[in-house]
Design a protein around this motif. Structure first.
Motif, PDB file in Angstrom:
ATOM      1  N   LEU A   1       0.798  -1.234   0.000  1.00 24.58           N
ATOM      2  CA  LEU A   1       0.000   0.000   0.000  1.00 24.58           C
ATOM      3  C   LEU A   1       0.830   1.284   0.000  1.00 24.58           C
ATOM      4  CD1 LEU A   1      -3.029  -0.973   2.263  1.00 24.58           C
ATOM      5  CD2 LEU A   1      -3.073  -0.342  -0.150  1.00 24.58           C
ATOM      6  N   PRO A   2       1.878   1.426   0.844  1.00 21.23           N
ATOM      7  CA  PRO A   2       2.659   2.683   0.754  1.00 21.23           C
ATOM      8  C   PRO A   2       3.296   2.892  -0.612  1.00 21.23           C
ATOM      9  CG  PRO A   2       3.117   1.541   2.814  1.00 21.23           C
ATOM     10  CD  PRO A   2       2.329   0.599   1.975  1.00 21.23           C
ATOM     11  N   VAL A   3       3.795   1.813  -1.229  1.00 24.93           N
ATOM     12  CA  VAL A   3       4.381   1.932  -2.565  1.00 24.93           C
ATOM     13  C   VAL A   3       3.300   2.259  -3.590  1.00 24.93           C
ATOM     14  CG1 VAL A   3       5.718   0.722  -4.335  1.00 24.93           C
ATOM     15  CG2 VAL A   3       6.207   0.333  -1.913  1.00 24.93           C
ATOM     16  N   TYR A   4       2.144   1.658  -3.433  1.00 25.99           N
ATOM     17  CA  TYR A   4       1.018   1.931  -4.338  1.00 25.99           C
ATOM     18  C   TYR A   4       0.600   3.393  -4.262  1.00 25.99           C
ATOM     19  CZ  TYR A   4      -3.811   1.831  -6.067  1.00 25.99           C
ATOM     20  OH  TYR A   4      -4.981   2.101  -6.732  1.00 25.99           O
ATOM     21  N   ALA A   5       0.599   3.968  -3.069  1.00 27.34           N
ATOM     22  CA  ALA A   5       0.221   5.370  -2.921  1.00 27.34           C
ATOM     23  C   ALA A   5       1.204   6.281  -3.654  1.00 27.34           C
ATOM     24  CB  ALA A   5       0.146   5.732  -1.434  1.00 27.34           C
TER      25      ALA A   5
END
Length: 328
Positions: free
Chosen positions: A281-285
């Motif tokens: 999720l942090p990388v996706y954001a």
């Protein structure tokens, strides 16, 4: 003249007070502490700085997630308020749910490995001699102190397809298929390497904390358990773990936070690739915000990450408090 002898009555003795200390100056009363605002004024700059560095970015991200905020709005500053449209866009995206599932798998694998290995290292360290404990604790501290980017770069060199020592070692052992093997081109291999890296970085803190807690367990409990014929596993279940449960749960919750928001290692090593094999999720954001300048969707993804992580921690803390109430 006759002399009259006057008979005096016996006098009753009077009790004299015991001699006391020499009289000195009157004792001064200590002034009562006045309710002044001066102590609060001293800590006000630190509190203001903390609120500015922590609270303002969070509120700013929440505001951007509720606006149509792209590259043009970043320059001009006239973003339009769109409500929950960005959240509906994310929640209707199948890729978001795929990344969310991968994030929970990544977190679970890392936390389980970290807690198991850290517990074993702490138990081993407790049974070593003083010199052995010094060596192990010193190695743990050095590994813990290594910067994240530097450790990630070292792992990139270790698994380099042409110059990496891992491929050379496996090839010298007879595994010819690993000659110039592209580790980071294989999604499963890249995922495993990142798990190994994060576990290696997280074990020192957890192991040192658990070892410190182990030193507080009374040795009489171990001696009583051995006299009763308890095995090592039985001693750990009945003596060690109940005594370490609060620290164990605290370390576990910290590792959940650490692995859930892991970004630097993945971004430096694979940037979420190959494909989406290592995208959480942090990388996706960040990918959403930078690939097409959709800063509104990136902020919304970050807020959903915070909400999911908070939900996991709330459930975890409720279970922890329930276990504490049952143990009383």
């Amino acid at each position: 003249m006759p002399v009259i002898s006057e008979r005096t009555a016996p006098r009753t003795p009077r009790h004299r007070p015991a001699p006391g200390p020499p009289a000195g100056p009157p004792e001064r009363r200590r002034p009562r502490p006045s309710h002044s605002l001066w102590p609060y004024a001293l800590i006000a700059p630190a509190i203001a700085g903390m609120l500015y560095l922590l609270l303002y970015p969070l509120l700013r991200a929440v505001l951007i997630s509720l606006q149509d905020f792209r590259l043009r709005q970043l320059i001009s500053g006239d973003a339009e308020f769109v409500g929950l449209r960005n959240y509906r866009t994310l929640l209707s995206d199948p890729r978001f749910w795929e990344v969310t599932g991968r994030t929970f798998v990544f977190m679970t694998v890392n936390v389980v490995l970290i807690m198991v290995i850290s517990t074993l290292v702490a138990l081993m360290t407790e049974r070593l001699t003083k010199a052995g404990r010094t060596v192990v604790l010193g190695a743990l501290v050095l590994a813990w102190a290594m910067p994240v980017v530097a450790a990630t770069t070292v792992f990139q060199w270790l698994f380099h397809s042409e110059f990496g020592i891992v491929n050379q070692s496996l090839t010298s052992l007879g595994f010819d298929s690993f000659e110039r093997y592209p580790w980071f081109a294989d999604g499963t291999a890249a995922f495993v390497i990142l798990v190994v890296l994060i576990v290696w970085q997280s074990v020192p803190f957890a192991a040192i904390t658990l070892y410190s807690a182990l030193t507080t367990v009374p040795t009489e409990l171990y001696e009583s358990a051995r006299l009763d014929g308890a095995s090592g596993a039985r001693i750990f279940r009945s003596v060690t773990f109940p005594m370490l449960r609060p620290i164990f749960l605290l370390v576990c919750s910290l590792e959940v936070i650490w692995t859930f928001k892991a970004f630097v290692q993945i971004w430096v090593m694979t940037r979420g690739g190959p494909g989406d094999a290592t995208t959480i999720l942090p990388v996706y954001a960040v990918q959403t915000a930078l690939s097409s300048q959709r800063y509104d969707l990136g902020s919304a993804a970050s807020m959903l990450t915070v909400v999911l992580m908070s939900g996991v921690l709330v459930l975890y803390f409720r279970q922890m408090l329930r276990q504490e109430d049952e143990s009383r």
